[in-house]
Write a protein that holds these residues in place. Structure first.
Motif, PDB file in Angstrom:
ATOM      1  N   HIS A   8      48.320  44.290  42.059  1.00 19.48           N
ATOM      2  CA  HIS A   8      47.201  45.145  41.669  1.00 19.48           C
ATOM      3  C   HIS A   8      45.905  44.505  42.136  1.00 19.48           C
ATOM      4  N   SER A   9      44.977  45.335  42.556  1.00 24.93           N
ATOM      5  CA  SER A   9      43.674  44.865  43.014  1.00 24.93           C
ATOM      6  C   SER A   9      42.676  44.897  41.867  1.00 24.93           C
ATOM      7  N   PHE A  10      41.754  43.961  41.878  1.00 23.84           N
ATOM      8  CA  PHE A  10      40.704  43.895  40.869  1.00 23.84           C
ATOM      9  C   PHE A  10      39.355  43.887  41.577  1.00 23.84           C
ATOM     10  N   TYR A  11      38.441  44.743  41.123  1.00 20.36           N
ATOM     11  CA  TYR A  11      37.123  44.869  41.735  1.00 20.36           C
ATOM     12  C   TYR A  11      36.046  44.498  40.722  1.00 20.36           C
ATOM     13  N   CYS A  12      35.103  43.664  41.160  1.00 18.95           N
ATOM     14  CA  CYS A  12      34.017  43.185  40.301  1.00 18.95           C
ATOM     15  C   CYS A  12      33.045  44.329  39.999  1.00 18.95           C
ATOM     16  N   ILE A  13      32.722  44.515  38.706  1.00 18.11           N
ATOM     17  CA  ILE A  13      31.799  45.586  38.342  1.00 18.11           C
ATOM     18  C   ILE A  13      30.342  45.195  38.592  1.00 18.11           C
ATOM     19  N   LYS A  14      30.093  43.931  38.885  1.00 17.07           N
ATOM     20  CA  LYS A  14      28.721  43.486  39.147  1.00 17.07           C
ATOM     21  C   LYS A  14      28.351  43.640  40.626  1.00 17.07           C
ATOM     22  N   CYS A  15      29.238  43.191  41.533  1.00 12.37           N
ATOM     23  CA  CYS A  15      28.910  43.229  42.963  1.00 12.37           C
ATOM     24  C   CYS A  15      29.744  44.239  43.756  1.00 12.37           C
ATOM     25  N   GLY A  16      30.856  44.710  43.174  1.00 14.38           N
ATOM     26  CA  GLY A  16      31.693  45.698  43.849  1.00 14.38           C
ATOM     27  C   GLY A  16      32.724  45.116  44.799  1.00 14.38           C
ATOM     28  N   GLY A  31      46.210  51.013  30.871  1.00 11.01           N
ATOM     29  CA  GLY A  31      45.658  52.313  31.200  1.00 11.01           C
ATOM     30  C   GLY A  31      44.918  52.278  32.525  1.00 11.01           C
ATOM     31  N   SER A  32      44.567  53.430  32.992  1.00 10.90           N
ATOM     32  CA  SER A  32      43.810  53.559  34.227  1.00 10.90           C
ATOM     33  C   SER A  32      42.473  52.840  34.111  1.00 10.90           C
ATOM     34  N   MET A  33      42.080  52.122  35.158  1.00 11.74           N
ATOM     35  CA  MET A  33      40.790  51.438  35.247  1.00 11.74           C
ATOM     36  C   MET A  33      40.633  50.369  34.154  1.00 11.74           C
ATOM     37  N   HIS A  34      41.687  49.635  33.877  1.00 14.93           N
ATOM     38  CA  HIS A  34      41.696  48.556  32.892  1.00 14.93           C
ATOM     39  C   HIS A  34      40.704  47.462  33.289  1.00 14.93           C
ATOM     40  N   ARG A  35      39.983  46.891  32.321  1.00 18.59           N
ATOM     41  CA  ARG A  35      39.041  45.794  32.568  1.00 18.59           C
ATOM     42  C   ARG A  35      39.704  44.455  32.278  1.00 18.59           C
ATOM     43  N   HIS A  49      36.277  42.771  35.732  1.00 23.59           N
ATOM     44  CA  HIS A  49      36.790  43.398  36.943  1.00 23.59           C
ATOM     45  C   HIS A  49      37.610  44.611  36.510  1.00 23.59           C
ATOM     46  N   ILE A  50      37.678  45.599  37.377  1.00 24.64           N
ATOM     47  CA  ILE A  50      38.474  46.787  37.092  1.00 24.64           C
ATOM     48  C   ILE A  50      39.755  46.726  37.909  1.00 24.64           C
ATOM     49  N   GLU A  51      40.869  46.910  37.208  1.00 27.66           N
ATOM     50  CA  GLU A  51      42.182  46.875  37.839  1.00 27.66           C
ATOM     51  C   GLU A  51      42.464  48.230  38.486  1.00 27.66           C
ATOM     52  N   CYS A  52      42.759  48.204  39.776  1.00 25.95           N
ATOM     53  CA  CYS A  52      43.083  49.425  40.514  1.00 25.95           C
ATOM     54  C   CYS A  52      44.502  49.315  41.043  1.00 25.95           C
ATOM     55  N   GLU A  57      42.454  55.203  42.455  1.00 22.62           N
ATOM     56  CA  GLU A  57      41.670  54.416  41.506  1.00 22.62           C
ATOM     57  C   GLU A  57      40.608  53.584  42.230  1.00 22.62           C
ATOM     58  N   VAL A  58      40.936  53.075  43.421  1.00 23.14           N
ATOM     59  CA  VAL A  58      39.954  52.324  44.211  1.00 23.14           C
ATOM     60  C   VAL A  58      38.803  53.251  44.590  1.00 23.14           C
ATOM     61  N   GLU A  59      39.127  54.451  45.032  1.00 28.90           N
ATOM     62  CA  GLU A  59      38.100  55.432  45.403  1.00 28.90           C
ATOM     63  C   GLU A  59      37.218  55.781  44.202  1.00 28.90           C
ATOM     64  N   THR A  60      37.832  55.980  43.049  1.00 30.09           N
ATOM     65  CA  THR A  60      37.079  56.276  41.822  1.00 30.09           C
ATOM     66  C   THR A  60      36.171  55.116  41.464  1.00 30.09           C
ATOM     67  N   PHE A  61      36.678  53.880  41.594  1.00 29.61           N
ATOM     68  CA  PHE A  61      35.852  52.707  41.310  1.00 29.61           C
ATOM     69  C   PHE A  61      34.608  52.716  42.190  1.00 29.61           C
ATOM     70  N   PHE A  62      34.778  52.907  43.510  1.00 22.70           N
ATOM     71  CA  PHE A  62      33.632  52.846  44.414  1.00 22.70           C
ATOM     72  C   PHE A  62      32.637  53.975  44.174  1.00 22.70           C
ATOM     73  N   ILE A  63      33.111  55.150  43.834  1.00 23.51           N
ATOM     74  CA  ILE A  63      32.200  56.256  43.502  1.00 23.51           C
ATOM     75  C   ILE A  63      31.390  55.893  42.266  1.00 23.51           C
ATOM     76  N   ASN A  64      32.071  55.401  41.228  1.00 21.80           N
ATOM     77  CA  ASN A  64      31.372  54.994  40.005  1.00 21.80           C
ATOM     78  C   ASN A  64      30.415  53.835  40.268  1.00 21.80           C
ATOM     79  N   PHE A  65      30.834  52.870  41.078  1.00 23.47           N
ATOM     80  CA  PHE A  65      29.986  51.712  41.385  1.00 23.47           C
ATOM     81  C   PHE A  65      28.719  52.164  42.102  1.00 23.47           C
ATOM     82  N   GLN A  66      28.863  53.030  43.095  1.00 26.57           N
ATOM     83  CA  GLN A  66      27.708  53.524  43.844  1.00 26.57           C
ATOM     84  C   GLN A  66      26.767  54.346  42.977  1.00 26.57           C
ATOM     85  N   ASN A  67      27.298  55.005  41.961  1.00 25.39           N
ATOM     86  CA  ASN A  67      26.482  55.819  41.049  1.00 25.39           C
ATOM     87  C   ASN A  67      25.909  55.006  39.889  1.00 25.39           C
TER      88      ASN A  67
END
Length: 87
Positions: A8-16, A31-35, A49-52, A57-67
């Motif tokens: 599973h991939s994890f993406y930082c919510i601070k830097c993306g 659950g989906s988008m687990h921290r 970090h958000i688990e994708c 889920e990766v696409e959703t993370f990046f949309i949310n991060f950009q917004n």
């Protein structure tokens, strides 16, 4: 037979940025988008970090991060960890 694992991939919510992927057993369900608090190699500190698990889920993370969805959560996460180390 041994346990089956999925990476599973994890993406930082601070830097993306993508963090170090972790292998999870197939029975390990969140659950989906687990921290998860992990050390970010880019921010040089422990941050949520958000688990994708899927490309969606990766696409959703990046949309949310950009917004800017995660801005407040990232600040709270970092502030909490900094304050807990002091006290």
């Amino acid at each position: 037979m041994g346990k089956a694992f999925a990476e599973h991939s994890f993406y930082c919510i601070k830097c993306g940025n993508k963090g170090i992927p972790l292998s999870r057993s197939q029975g390990h369900k969140h659950g989906s988008m687990h921290r998860k608090k992990l050390y970010c190699l880019h921010c040089k500190e422990e941050v949520n970090h958000i688990e994708c698990k899927t490309p969606e889920e990766v696409e959703t993370f990046f949309i949310n991060f950009q917004n800017g969805v995660y801005i407040d959560e990232a600040e709270e996460s970092v502030s909490y960890l900094r304050n807990s180390r002091i006290g």
